[in-house]
Design an enzyme around this catalytic site. Structure first.
Site, mmCIF file in Angstrom:
data_model
loop_
_atom_site.group_PDB
_atom_site.id
_atom_site.type_symbol
_atom_site.label_atom_id
_atom_site.label_comp_id
_atom_site.label_asym_id
_atom_site.label_seq_id
_atom_site.Cartn_x
_atom_site.Cartn_y
_atom_site.Cartn_z
ATOM 1 N N SER A 11 16.607 16.481 9.834
ATOM 2 C CA SER A 11 17.779 17.314 9.537
ATOM 3 C C SER A 11 19.048 16.461 9.459
ATOM 4 C CB SER A 11 17.933 18.359 10.638
ATOM 5 O OG SER A 11 18.081 17.691 11.886
ATOM 6 N N CYS A 73 11.015 14.420 12.625
ATOM 7 C CA CYS A 73 11.767 15.520 13.240
ATOM 8 C C CYS A 73 10.778 16.371 14.019
ATOM 9 C CB CYS A 73 12.418 16.335 12.116
ATOM 10 S SG CYS A 73 13.248 17.826 12.674
ATOM 11 N N ASN A 74 10.955 16.437 15.321
ATOM 12 C CA ASN A 74 10.043 17.227 16.151
ATOM 13 C C ASN A 74 10.124 18.710 15.800
ATOM 14 O OD1 ASN A 74 9.159 15.368 18.750
ATOM 15 N ND2 ASN A 74 11.106 14.757 17.901
ATOM 16 N N CYS A 180 13.269 14.741 20.690
ATOM 17 C CA CYS A 180 14.074 14.986 19.486
ATOM 18 C C CYS A 180 14.543 13.603 19.059
ATOM 19 C CB CYS A 180 15.267 15.875 19.816
ATOM 20 S SG CYS A 180 16.537 15.904 18.524
ATOM 21 N N HIS A 182 16.981 12.540 17.501
ATOM 22 C CA HIS A 182 18.398 12.225 17.737
ATOM 23 C C HIS A 182 18.616 11.607 19.125
ATOM 24 C CE1 HIS A 182 19.203 14.662 14.175
ATOM 25 N NE2 HIS A 182 20.445 14.203 14.209
#
Ligand code: DGL
Length: 262
Positions: A11, A73-74, A180, A182
Protein backbone atom coordinates in the site's frame (compact mmCIF):
# COMPACT_ATOMS: atom_id res chain seq x y z
CA UNK A 1 8.52 -19.06 -16.62
CA UNK A 2 7.25 -16.04 -18.55
CA UNK A 3 9.58 -13.14 -19.18
CA UNK A 4 8.66 -10.00 -17.35
CA UNK A 5 8.85 -8.03 -14.14
CA UNK A 6 8.33 -9.42 -10.67
CA UNK A 7 5.72 -7.15 -9.12
CA UNK A 8 6.53 -6.24 -5.52
CA UNK A 9 3.34 -4.77 -4.10
CA UNK A 10 2.33 -2.83 -0.99
CA UNK A 11 0.00 0.00 0.00
CA UNK A 12 2.99 2.29 0.57
CA UNK A 13 6.71 2.21 1.29
CA UNK A 14 6.69 -0.76 3.71
CA UNK A 15 7.25 -3.37 1.02
CA UNK A 16 10.55 -1.73 0.09
CA UNK A 17 12.02 -3.66 3.02
CA UNK A 18 10.91 -6.86 1.27
CA UNK A 19 12.21 -5.61 -2.06
CA UNK A 20 15.71 -4.99 -0.64
CA UNK A 21 15.77 -8.58 0.59
CA UNK A 22 14.32 -10.06 -2.61
CA UNK A 23 16.77 -8.20 -4.86
CA UNK A 24 19.65 -9.47 -2.75
CA UNK A 25 18.59 -13.04 -3.52
CA UNK A 26 17.56 -12.32 -7.11
CA UNK A 27 19.90 -9.59 -8.35
CA UNK A 28 19.33 -10.40 -12.02
CA UNK A 29 15.55 -10.22 -11.95
CA UNK A 30 13.65 -7.11 -13.08
CA UNK A 31 11.25 -5.72 -10.48
CA UNK A 32 8.40 -3.25 -10.42
CA UNK A 33 7.75 -1.81 -6.99
CA UNK A 34 4.16 -0.61 -6.85
CA UNK A 35 2.54 1.23 -3.96
CA UNK A 36 -1.22 1.76 -3.90
CA UNK A 37 -0.76 5.18 -2.34
CA UNK A 38 -4.22 6.37 -3.37
CA UNK A 39 -5.92 3.74 -1.19
CA UNK A 40 -3.43 3.44 1.70
CA UNK A 41 -3.67 2.47 4.46
CA UNK A 42 -4.95 -1.04 3.81
CA UNK A 43 -4.80 -2.18 7.42
CA UNK A 44 -7.95 -0.33 8.49
CA UNK A 45 -10.09 -1.49 5.56
CA UNK A 46 -12.43 -4.48 5.24
CA UNK A 47 -10.94 -7.65 3.79
CA UNK A 48 -13.12 -7.63 0.67
CA UNK A 49 -12.07 -4.09 -0.19
CA UNK A 50 -8.36 -4.87 0.15
CA UNK A 51 -8.79 -7.98 -1.99
CA UNK A 52 -10.46 -5.87 -4.68
CA UNK A 53 -7.79 -3.16 -4.52
CA UNK A 54 -4.98 -5.72 -4.76
CA UNK A 55 -6.67 -7.49 -7.66
CA UNK A 56 -7.18 -4.17 -9.50
CA UNK A 57 -3.58 -3.09 -8.92
CA UNK A 58 -2.19 -6.33 -10.34
CA UNK A 59 -4.54 -6.10 -13.34
CA UNK A 60 -3.50 -2.49 -14.04
CA UNK A 61 0.18 -3.49 -14.14
CA UNK A 62 -0.23 -6.65 -16.22
CA UNK A 63 0.19 -4.79 -19.52
CA UNK A 64 3.77 -3.95 -18.48
CA UNK A 65 4.53 -7.70 -18.51
CA UNK A 66 4.59 -9.52 -15.17
CA UNK A 67 6.21 -12.86 -14.40
CA UNK A 68 5.33 -13.19 -10.70
CA UNK A 69 3.74 -11.29 -7.82
CA UNK A 70 5.34 -10.71 -4.44
CA UNK A 71 2.75 -9.38 -1.98
CA UNK A 72 5.05 -7.38 0.27
CA UNK A 73 2.11 -6.52 2.47
CA UNK A 74 0.76 -8.66 5.29
CA UNK A 75 -2.67 -7.02 5.00
CA UNK A 76 -3.02 -7.76 1.27
CA UNK A 77 -1.77 -11.32 1.83
CA UNK A 78 -4.29 -11.83 4.61
CA UNK A 79 -7.10 -10.40 2.51
CA UNK A 80 -6.40 -12.00 -0.82
CA UNK A 81 -3.37 -14.22 -1.40
CA UNK A 82 -5.30 -17.48 -1.57
CA UNK A 83 -8.04 -16.08 -3.82
CA UNK A 84 -5.63 -14.29 -6.15
CA UNK A 85 -3.39 -17.32 -6.47
CA UNK A 86 -6.37 -19.15 -7.93
CA UNK A 87 -7.12 -16.34 -10.38
CA UNK A 88 -3.67 -15.49 -11.74
CA UNK A 89 -1.70 -17.20 -14.48
CA UNK A 90 1.60 -16.55 -12.70
CA UNK A 91 3.11 -17.45 -9.31
CA UNK A 92 2.15 -15.32 -6.30
CA UNK A 93 3.88 -15.34 -2.93
CA UNK A 94 2.73 -13.40 0.11
CA UNK A 95 4.09 -12.29 3.43
CA UNK A 96 2.72 -13.42 6.73
CA UNK A 97 3.83 -12.63 10.27
CA UNK A 98 6.92 -14.67 11.25
CA UNK A 99 5.35 -16.19 14.37
CA UNK A 100 6.68 -19.72 13.86
CA UNK A 101 10.40 -18.84 14.02
CA UNK A 102 9.74 -16.51 16.96
CA UNK A 103 8.00 -19.27 18.95
CA UNK A 104 10.90 -21.60 18.17
CA UNK A 105 13.55 -19.10 19.22
CA UNK A 106 12.20 -18.02 22.62
CA UNK A 107 10.36 -19.62 25.52
CA UNK A 108 8.39 -16.61 26.71
CA UNK A 109 5.69 -14.37 25.31
CA UNK A 110 5.75 -13.50 21.60
CA UNK A 111 4.17 -10.16 20.74
CA UNK A 112 2.95 -9.67 17.16
CA UNK A 113 2.55 -6.10 15.96
CA UNK A 114 0.46 -5.74 12.83
CA UNK A 115 -2.43 -3.92 11.24
CA UNK A 116 -5.96 -4.42 12.51
CA UNK A 117 -6.92 -6.22 9.29
CA UNK A 118 -4.09 -8.74 9.65
CA UNK A 119 -4.53 -9.55 13.34
CA UNK A 120 -8.30 -9.93 13.02
CA UNK A 121 -8.13 -11.85 9.74
CA UNK A 122 -9.10 -15.49 9.42
CA UNK A 123 -5.70 -16.31 7.89
CA UNK A 124 -3.95 -15.10 11.03
CA UNK A 125 -6.12 -17.27 13.27
CA UNK A 126 -5.68 -20.34 11.08
CA UNK A 127 -1.90 -19.80 11.20
CA UNK A 128 -1.96 -19.33 14.97
CA UNK A 129 -4.08 -22.43 15.61
CA UNK A 130 -1.68 -24.51 13.52
CA UNK A 131 1.29 -23.63 15.74
CA UNK A 132 2.18 -25.51 18.90
CA UNK A 133 2.26 -23.26 21.97
CA UNK A 134 0.30 -20.51 20.29
CA UNK A 135 -1.03 -19.51 23.69
CA UNK A 136 2.32 -17.73 24.11
CA UNK A 137 1.36 -15.32 21.31
CA UNK A 138 -0.27 -11.94 21.88
CA UNK A 139 -1.29 -10.01 18.75
CA UNK A 140 -1.69 -6.24 18.83
CA UNK A 141 -3.20 -4.11 16.07
CA UNK A 142 -1.44 -0.78 15.57
CA UNK A 143 -3.86 1.70 13.97
CA UNK A 144 -2.20 4.88 12.78
CA UNK A 145 1.37 3.59 13.02
CA UNK A 146 1.84 3.01 9.28
CA UNK A 147 0.84 6.64 8.59
CA UNK A 148 3.51 7.95 11.01
CA UNK A 149 6.18 5.80 9.35
CA UNK A 150 5.12 6.99 5.89
CA UNK A 151 5.73 10.53 7.13
CA UNK A 152 9.08 9.73 8.70
CA UNK A 153 10.41 6.54 10.34
CA UNK A 154 11.97 8.80 12.97
CA UNK A 155 8.69 10.67 13.65
CA UNK A 156 8.68 11.92 17.25
CA UNK A 157 5.27 10.36 18.00
CA UNK A 158 6.37 6.80 17.20
CA UNK A 159 8.37 6.19 20.39
CA UNK A 160 5.55 7.25 22.77
CA UNK A 161 3.07 5.23 20.67
CA UNK A 162 5.14 2.05 21.02
CA UNK A 163 5.98 2.61 24.68
CA UNK A 164 2.29 3.03 25.56
CA UNK A 165 1.24 0.04 23.43
CA UNK A 166 3.84 -2.33 24.86
CA UNK A 167 3.93 -1.11 28.50
CA UNK A 168 1.44 -3.78 29.71
CA UNK A 169 3.53 -6.56 28.14
CA UNK A 170 7.08 -5.42 28.80
CA UNK A 171 7.55 -7.69 31.82
CA UNK A 172 6.89 -10.93 29.95
CA UNK A 173 7.75 -10.01 26.38
CA UNK A 174 10.46 -12.30 24.90
CA UNK A 175 10.21 -11.58 21.15
CA UNK A 176 8.61 -9.11 18.79
CA UNK A 177 7.18 -10.10 15.42
CA UNK A 178 6.92 -7.21 12.98
CA UNK A 179 3.79 -8.26 11.11
CA UNK A 180 3.53 -5.20 8.86
CA UNK A 181 6.29 -4.34 6.44
CA UNK A 182 6.15 -0.68 7.43
CA UNK A 183 7.19 -1.51 11.01
CA UNK A 184 10.43 -3.06 9.76
CA UNK A 185 11.73 0.48 9.23
CA UNK A 186 11.55 0.83 13.04
CA UNK A 187 14.12 -1.89 13.77
CA UNK A 188 16.70 0.63 15.07
CA UNK A 189 14.11 2.11 17.44
CA UNK A 190 12.96 -1.30 18.73
CA UNK A 191 16.61 -2.22 19.32
CA UNK A 192 17.18 0.94 21.33
CA UNK A 193 13.98 0.65 23.39
CA UNK A 194 14.13 -3.12 24.01
CA UNK A 195 17.75 -4.15 23.30
CA UNK A 196 17.32 -7.72 24.54
CA UNK A 197 14.22 -8.53 22.56
CA UNK A 198 14.82 -10.35 19.26
CA UNK A 199 12.89 -9.08 16.23
CA UNK A 200 11.29 -11.29 13.57
CA UNK A 201 9.83 -10.51 10.17
CA UNK A 202 8.83 -12.54 7.14
CA UNK A 203 10.96 -10.85 4.49
CA UNK A 204 13.69 -13.41 4.29
CA UNK A 205 11.26 -16.32 4.24
CA UNK A 206 9.09 -14.89 1.48
CA UNK A 207 12.11 -13.89 -0.60
CA UNK A 208 13.51 -17.40 -0.33
CA UNK A 209 10.14 -18.82 -1.38
CA UNK A 210 10.09 -16.50 -4.39
CA UNK A 211 13.65 -17.47 -5.35
CA UNK A 212 12.74 -21.15 -5.05
CA UNK A 213 9.70 -20.79 -7.31
CA UNK A 214 11.72 -18.87 -9.86
CA UNK A 215 14.49 -21.43 -9.93
CA UNK A 216 11.98 -24.30 -10.18
CA UNK A 217 10.24 -22.62 -13.10
CA UNK A 218 13.48 -21.69 -14.82
CA UNK A 219 15.45 -18.52 -14.17
CA UNK A 220 14.85 -15.97 -16.86
CA UNK A 221 17.54 -13.53 -15.67
CA UNK A 222 16.73 -9.94 -16.61
CA UNK A 223 19.01 -6.95 -16.23
CA UNK A 224 18.27 -6.32 -12.55
CA UNK A 225 16.10 -3.31 -13.46
CA UNK A 226 13.79 -1.60 -10.99
CA UNK A 227 10.75 0.59 -11.70
CA UNK A 228 9.17 2.45 -8.79
CA UNK A 229 5.51 3.29 -9.38
CA UNK A 230 2.50 4.40 -7.37
CA UNK A 231 -1.24 4.52 -8.02
CA UNK A 232 -1.48 8.31 -8.08
CA UNK A 233 -1.93 9.75 -11.55
CA UNK A 234 0.35 12.26 -13.20
CA UNK A 235 4.02 12.69 -13.84
CA UNK A 236 4.56 14.92 -10.82
CA UNK A 237 3.06 12.34 -8.43
CA UNK A 238 5.20 9.57 -9.96
CA UNK A 239 8.31 11.71 -9.64
CA UNK A 240 7.52 12.51 -5.99
CA UNK A 241 7.00 8.82 -5.29
CA UNK A 242 10.22 7.84 -7.07
CA UNK A 243 12.17 10.25 -4.83
CA UNK A 244 10.40 9.14 -1.65
CA UNK A 245 10.75 5.44 -2.38
CA UNK A 246 14.43 5.77 -3.30
CA UNK A 247 14.99 7.58 0.03
CA UNK A 248 13.28 4.77 1.99
CA UNK A 249 15.07 2.07 -0.03
CA UNK A 250 18.47 3.62 0.74
CA UNK A 251 17.50 4.25 4.37
CA UNK A 252 16.59 0.59 4.82
CA UNK A 253 19.79 -0.66 3.21
CA UNK A 254 21.71 1.65 5.53
CA UNK A 255 20.02 0.53 8.77
CA UNK A 256 20.46 -3.09 7.74
CA UNK A 257 24.16 -2.72 6.99
CA UNK A 258 25.24 -0.46 9.78
CA UNK A 259 22.99 -1.78 12.53
CA UNK A 260 22.44 1.83 13.66
CA UNK A 261 20.26 2.89 16.58
CA UNK A 262 18.02 5.96 16.39
N1 DGL B 1 2.66 -2.61 4.87
C1 DGL B 1 1.41 -3.26 4.97
C2 DGL B 1 1.47 -4.59 5.71
O1 DGL B 1 2.50 -5.25 5.73
C3 DGL B 1 0.16 -2.53 5.32
C4 DGL B 1 0.12 -1.15 5.81
C5 DGL B 1 -1.26 -0.57 5.61
O2 DGL B 1 -1.56 -0.22 4.47
O3 DGL B 1 -2.02 -0.48 6.58
O4 DGL B 1 0.50 -5.03 6.24
Amino acid sequence: MKKGYILCFDSGIGGLTTLVQARRLLPKEDFIYYADTVHAPYGDKPRTEVLKLTRNAIASLKPLGLSAVLLACNAATSAGAATLRGELDMPLVGLEPAIKPALKAVDGQVIVLSTVLTVHGEKFHVLLESLPQHERVKALGCPGLMELIEENPQHKNIEPYLRALLRPYEQDMSALVLGCTHYIFLKPLFKRLWPNIPLFDGNEGVSRRLAQIISLQGLKGGAGDLLMLCSEHGEEAQKRFAIKSQYFYDYYEKIEKEDILV
